[in-house]
Design an enzyme around this catalytic site. Structure first.
Site, PDB file in Angstrom:
ATOM      1  N   LEU A   5       4.905   5.952   3.215  1.00  0.00           N
ATOM      2  CA  LEU A   5       5.437   6.326   1.869  1.00  0.00           C
ATOM      3  C   LEU A   5       4.835   7.869   1.735  1.00  0.00           C
ATOM      4  CD1 LEU A   5       6.891   5.942  -0.670  1.00  0.00           C
ATOM      5  CD2 LEU A   5       4.854   4.938  -1.526  1.00  0.00           C
TER       6      LEU A   5
ATOM      7  N   GLY B 176       2.293  -6.257  -4.448  1.00  0.00           N
ATOM      8  CA  GLY B 176       1.339  -7.117  -3.589  1.00  0.00           C
ATOM      9  C   GLY B 176       0.213  -6.421  -2.812  1.00  0.00           C
TER      10      GLY B 176
ATOM     11  N   GLU C 196      -2.958   2.660  -2.063  1.00  0.00           N
ATOM     12  CA  GLU C 196      -1.925   1.637  -2.825  1.00  0.00           C
ATOM     13  C   GLU C 196      -1.667   2.211  -4.241  1.00  0.00           C
ATOM     14  OE1 GLU C 196      -0.638   0.072  -0.765  1.00  0.00           O
ATOM     15  OE2 GLU C 196      -1.871  -1.343   0.411  1.00  0.00           O
TER      16      GLU C 196
END
Length: 419
Positions: free
Chosen positions: A163, A278, A401
């Protein structure tokens, strides 16, 4: 209800584990008991305790003895991870029909916390791999699930999540990697930065731009290693997380079949964000394991280290510090497990709670590890002592994250939108 499938395999393997009422694990070759007030088995079902024991035992016997070597020699422990996959840890929350264990998000958190007591860096990579497998399982069609998931769940093949780009980190919706449709292929151009496993893994779950600006122009492609035009940058030199390679992933007229697109065009940003919800619980769980190990290491050091004629455990200031560390560990664990349950139940507050858990747990667990190092004095700064590696390995959890600053943005946005 009796466990079946992969879960039954995990539970059967637990029969070889010590049945002591007090869980134990190995750090630096020494067996240490877990104080009841911080016992991570509290509140779990019997089944969860069974596979938690398996994960603790695997961490003790297969990971902790090699943790320092993997770090210092920058070894990607492929065979050890494949042993973990034999226990069902390669696709923990992937459906059983494609080789996964079919466990819940809470079960997953319990497992990653236990594994991280043996090696945070390796467990963190396993958590990313699990996230990629889940994304293919959840958003892929039948052919994609059957083609990719079994090899990922067995860890015969490894996956990376792509990403972040050199120019788009926190602002993921501004990514520039492009995928132009040409006949039955997308022609992929651009680069991804800080990719865990990059160059050593087999499957790359890539977010790319197939449409206009913003999140609605992003799609998700699965790119296989060996595809012409897929290249990698140099291996990055990092403070921690050294048991997993990190490289740039570069696409130069890389032709990817349309059949490798997950979901519909324009669905990529949604896929990416759902994966990250998650992933935030997973990485927070890895922080819990590091903090748990560090509290026990600090306790054991206080009990044996003498200064001014008595052990450090008699120093009230250090007693209070240890009590604060234990309290913050348990508070972090409770919040992470609440977030895992919220995500599993698809609650309306799941995104915010996952962000809270990631923010709180990664901040507090880093502080716990850092305080444990301080309690070791000069010894804590030596690479002969595990505590310094826990500090180095968990520091990045406050960045990846979604940075903890972005977590604050998500939480505050939710609060203000409902006022």
């Amino acid at each position: 209800m009796a466990a079946t499938g992969p879960l039954a395999r995990i539970c059967r393997l637990s029969s070889i584990i010590c049945r002591n009422h007090c869980l134990k694990y190995n750090i630096g070759g020494q067996r240490r008991g877990i104080a009841s007030c911080i016992d991570p088995a509290h509140g779990l079902t019997d089944e969860q305790k069974e596979f938690q024991k398996v994960a603790f035992d695997f961490a003790a016997n297969e990971m902790a003895p090699h943790m320092a070597e993997w770090d210092q020699q920058e070894i990607f422990p492929v065979e050890t991870m494949r042993k973990a996959a034999q226990l069902g840890f390669g696709g923990i929350y992937v459906h059983p029909d494609v080789g996964g264990s079919g466990l819940s998000r809470l079960d997953t958190s319990v497992i990653f916390e236990a594994l991280s007591t043996g090696c945070v860096s390796t467990t963190a990579y396993v958590s990313i791999h699990n996230m990629c497998a889940w994304m293919i399982d959840t958003f892929g069609n039948t052919e994609q699930r059957e083609r990719f998931c079994p090899d990922l769940c067995s860890m015969e093949k490894f996956a990376s999540y792509c990403l972040t780009e050199p120019g788009s980190g926190s602002d993921a919706a501004s990514l520039l990697t492009s995928a132009q449709l040409k006949d039955d292929h997308y022609i992929l151009n651009g680069s991804k930065a800080f990719i865990s496993g990059g160059g050593d893994t087999d499957v790359y779950v890539v977010m790319c731009r197939t449409g206009g600006k913003g999140p609605k122009g992003i799609s998700c492609l699965v790119v296989e290693k060996g595809t012409p035009g897929l290249n990698f940058g140099k291996k990055e030199r990092k403070v921690g997380w050294n048991s997993q390679p990190t490289r740039a992933v570069i696409f130069e007229d890389c032709a990817v079949p349309v059949s490798n697109r997950l979901g519909e065009e324009g669905q990529g940003f949604t896929i990416a964000m759902r994966g990250l919800n998650g992933g935030r619980i997973n990485i927070a769980s890895c922080s819990l394991g590091a903090a748990h190990a560090s509290v026990l290491l600090a306790r054991d050091h206080l009990l044996v280290r003498k200064q001014f004629g008595e052990t450090l455990s008699n120093n009230q200031f250090l007693q209070f510090k240890l009590a604060e560390m234990a309290t913050k560990l348990v508070a972090s664990r409770l919040l992470v497990r609440e977030a895992a349950s919220a995500l599993q139940e698809n609650r309306s507050d799941a995104v915010s709670i996952c962000s809270m858990a990631k923010l709180f747990a990664t901040d507090e667990c880093f502080n716990i590890c850092n305080q444990a190092l301080q309690m070791h004095g000069g010894y804590g700064y030596l690479k002969d002592y595990a505590v310094q590696q826990f500090v180095r390995d968990v520091r990045v959890h406050q960045i990846l994250e979604g940075t903890n600053e972005v977590m604050r943005m998500i939480i505050s946005r939710n609060l203000l939108s409902e006022s």
